[in-house]
Design an enzyme around this catalytic site. Structure first.
Site, PDB file in Angstrom:
ATOM      1  N   ASN A 299      53.303  70.504  90.753  1.00  0.00           N
ATOM      2  CA  ASN A 299      52.457  69.324  90.816  1.00  0.00           C
ATOM      3  C   ASN A 299      50.983  69.725  90.737  1.00  0.00           C
ATOM      4  OD1 ASN A 299      51.509  66.612  91.439  1.00  0.00           O
ATOM      5  ND2 ASN A 299      51.074  67.409  93.485  1.00  0.00           N
ATOM      6  N   GLU A 300      50.344  69.364  89.642  1.00  0.00           N
ATOM      7  CA  GLU A 300      48.909  69.570  89.419  1.00  0.00           C
ATOM      8  C   GLU A 300      48.456  71.024  89.641  1.00  0.00           C
ATOM      9  OE1 GLU A 300      46.761  66.594  91.693  1.00  0.00           O
ATOM     10  OE2 GLU A 300      47.339  65.024  90.283  1.00  0.00           O
TER      11      GLU A 300
ATOM     12  N   TYR B 100      43.121  59.131  87.213  1.00  0.00           N
ATOM     13  CA  TYR B 100      42.542  58.624  88.452  1.00  0.00           C
ATOM     14  C   TYR B 100      41.028  58.475  88.298  1.00  0.00           C
ATOM     15  CZ  TYR B 100      46.951  59.614  90.859  1.00  0.00           C
ATOM     16  OH  TYR B 100      48.266  59.627  91.268  1.00  0.00           O
TER      17      TYR B 100
ATOM     18  N   GLU C 285      51.129  60.280  86.398  1.00  0.00           N
ATOM     19  CA  GLU C 285      50.515  59.650  87.565  1.00  0.00           C
ATOM     20  C   GLU C 285      49.332  58.807  87.107  1.00  0.00           C
ATOM     21  OE1 GLU C 285      49.320  61.957  90.971  1.00  0.00           O
ATOM     22  OE2 GLU C 285      50.995  63.364  90.780  1.00  0.00           O
TER      23      GLU C 285
END
Length: 434
Positions: free
Chosen positions: A201-202, A279, A319
């Site tokens: 994750n990331e 984001y 995401e």
């Protein structure tokens, strides 16, 4: 009239495109890629989905499993087809892996249950294998384990470089992929419920912003995953930041450099599709909503184009979201962001482009308010956003249905041509009529 004309034009366009897909006939339930598209049982597959990192954690407690079932049930009723969740929890409270190579069976049974419920509700899973951050252990926990075994490590980024740490991580990959599911009786690496594995994750490596460290690590780990499991797709877990490969694109990045490279990392053999996160409220702080939406439009356009024309691989927006903790937040502003992401995906998909879907962050079940981070969606409590989600599911389903219909027409035409050929061969040289 305009609506019917648009539908007719879309049908004509897809009829032209369907010949690209008719050769893919596998019906085993695994999602695969063909060029810039995801494929499921011979038809293009589009993912409208969600993130729910908490699924294994709740499912490890039998008294809390109803929340997992409720999440999948609600998601399915809104047409959602993919969930992304954690297949890791390293050290700390109620871990999956409490020491290198040592596992908590109750937590593993929780993950077994998650996969079983996803299968029951027709939802595919993207399972992430490690975390960049300290939550649920992350790379820091792996580095600390190695330190406790005599390794002299200066940085958490040694996760990507140290051979002992990499050995711990490979062991976790091997253990998860070879796990026998106690509910379904299917080994994970053989289960079509799983759409893809995610390396991390990331991933971020701020100690080497050249990108070489993560490029080498992802290359090594992709090869290792594929040596065990050739059934499933694999992605890196990237946020989508551009690197040295495309200097002109780096102007699109937020003002930080974290050692990944959207182009180079996704070109790695064994990486089957590209990912990006979105984001704007986190990445360009102190900006108004208009500036954030402008950034988002450019961000999505560039990644869809580069996936289609440079990488030649599908793109999944794994995401995206907007926090209710933002100053001046309103559900209308969040819906604008969702609508922007969904419109870009749909516009690409209906033209046969590389955008394969999007997964919002994050879905919660009712009664889980303590797990809220500002980005949470409880479908029954957020009606306007839930309506947008369901509409997107319907739109993507319609595209898939048209492709399936066109593929059936192509099959019928091929069968008809074959019968005509057989008849001609049988009657060759035979006099017909008087």
């Amino acid at each position: 009239m305009k609506k019917h004309l648009a539908s007719a034009l879309l049908l004509i366009f897809l009829l032209q495109k369907v010949c690209l897909f008719v050769q893919v006939e596998a019906g085993d339930g695994f999602i695969r890629t063909r060029g810039i598209h995801f494929m499921l049982n011979g038809d293009p597959f589009y993912a409208n989905g969600f993130n729910a990192y908490w699924l294994m954690y709740f499912a490890s407690d039998p008294s809390q499993r109803s929340k997992v079932s409720a999440a999948f049930r609600e998601a399915s009723s809104h047409g959602l087809t993919v969930a992304r969740t954690w297949a890791f929890s390293d050290g700390g409270y109620r871990p999956l892996q409490y020491a290198p190579g040592s596992y908590n069976e109750d937590m593993f049974k929780g993950l077994d249950f998650v996969i079983s419920e996803a299968r029951r509700y027709g939802i595919k899973l993207v399972l992430s294998l490690a975390n960049n951050y300290e939550s649920f252990g992350g790379k820091k926990q792996y580095v600390n384990w190695a330190r406790s075994h005599g390794q002299y490590l200066n940085s958490d980024d040694d996760f990507f470089r140290n051979s002992v740490v990499k050995g711990y991580y490979k062991n976790h990959i091997r253990t998860v992929l070879n796990r026998y599911n106690k509910f379904t009786g299917v080994v994970y690496k053989n289960d079509p419920t799983i759409m893809a594995w995610e390396l991390m994750n990331e991933p971020r490596c701020t100690s080497d912003t050249s990108g070489r460290t993560i490029q080498a690590w992802a290359t090594e780990m992709a090869s290792y995953v594929k040596s065990i499991d050739r059934n499933h797709l694999l992605e890196v877990g990237l946020e989508g930041f551009y690197g040295q490969t495309t200097p002109q694109r780096r102007t699109l990045n937020p003002s930080f450099d974290i050692g990944t490279d959207f182009i180079a990392n996704n070109r790695i053999p064994g990486i089957d599709f590209a990912t990006a996160h979105a984001y704007p409220d986190q990445w360009i702080t102190n900006s108004n909503d208009q500036a954030q939406l402008s950034f988002l439009n450019n961000w999505l356009d560039s990644h869809i184009q580069d996936s289609q024309y440079i990488l030649r691989k599908p793109l999944l927006i794994t995401e995206f979201g907007k926090s209710s903790k933002d100053s001046g937040f309103s559900s209308y502003q969040r819906d604008l962001l969702y609508n922007t992401v969904y419109y870009k995906i749909y516009s690409s998909a209906k033209r046969g482009g590389a955008a394969g879907g999007g997964l919002f962050w994050q879905l919660l079940s009712e009664g889980m308010n303590s797990f809220g981070d500002g980005y949470e969606i409880i479908l029954s409590q957020n009606p306007s956003t839930a309506n947008l989600i369901a509409q997107q599911s319907h739109k993507l389903y319609q595209i898939r249905k048209i492709f399936a219909r066109m593929r059936n027409i192509q099959r019928w035409k091929r069968a008809k041509a074959a019968r005509r050929g057989d008849w001609t061969d049988r009657n060759k040289g035979r006099r017909i009529g008087n």
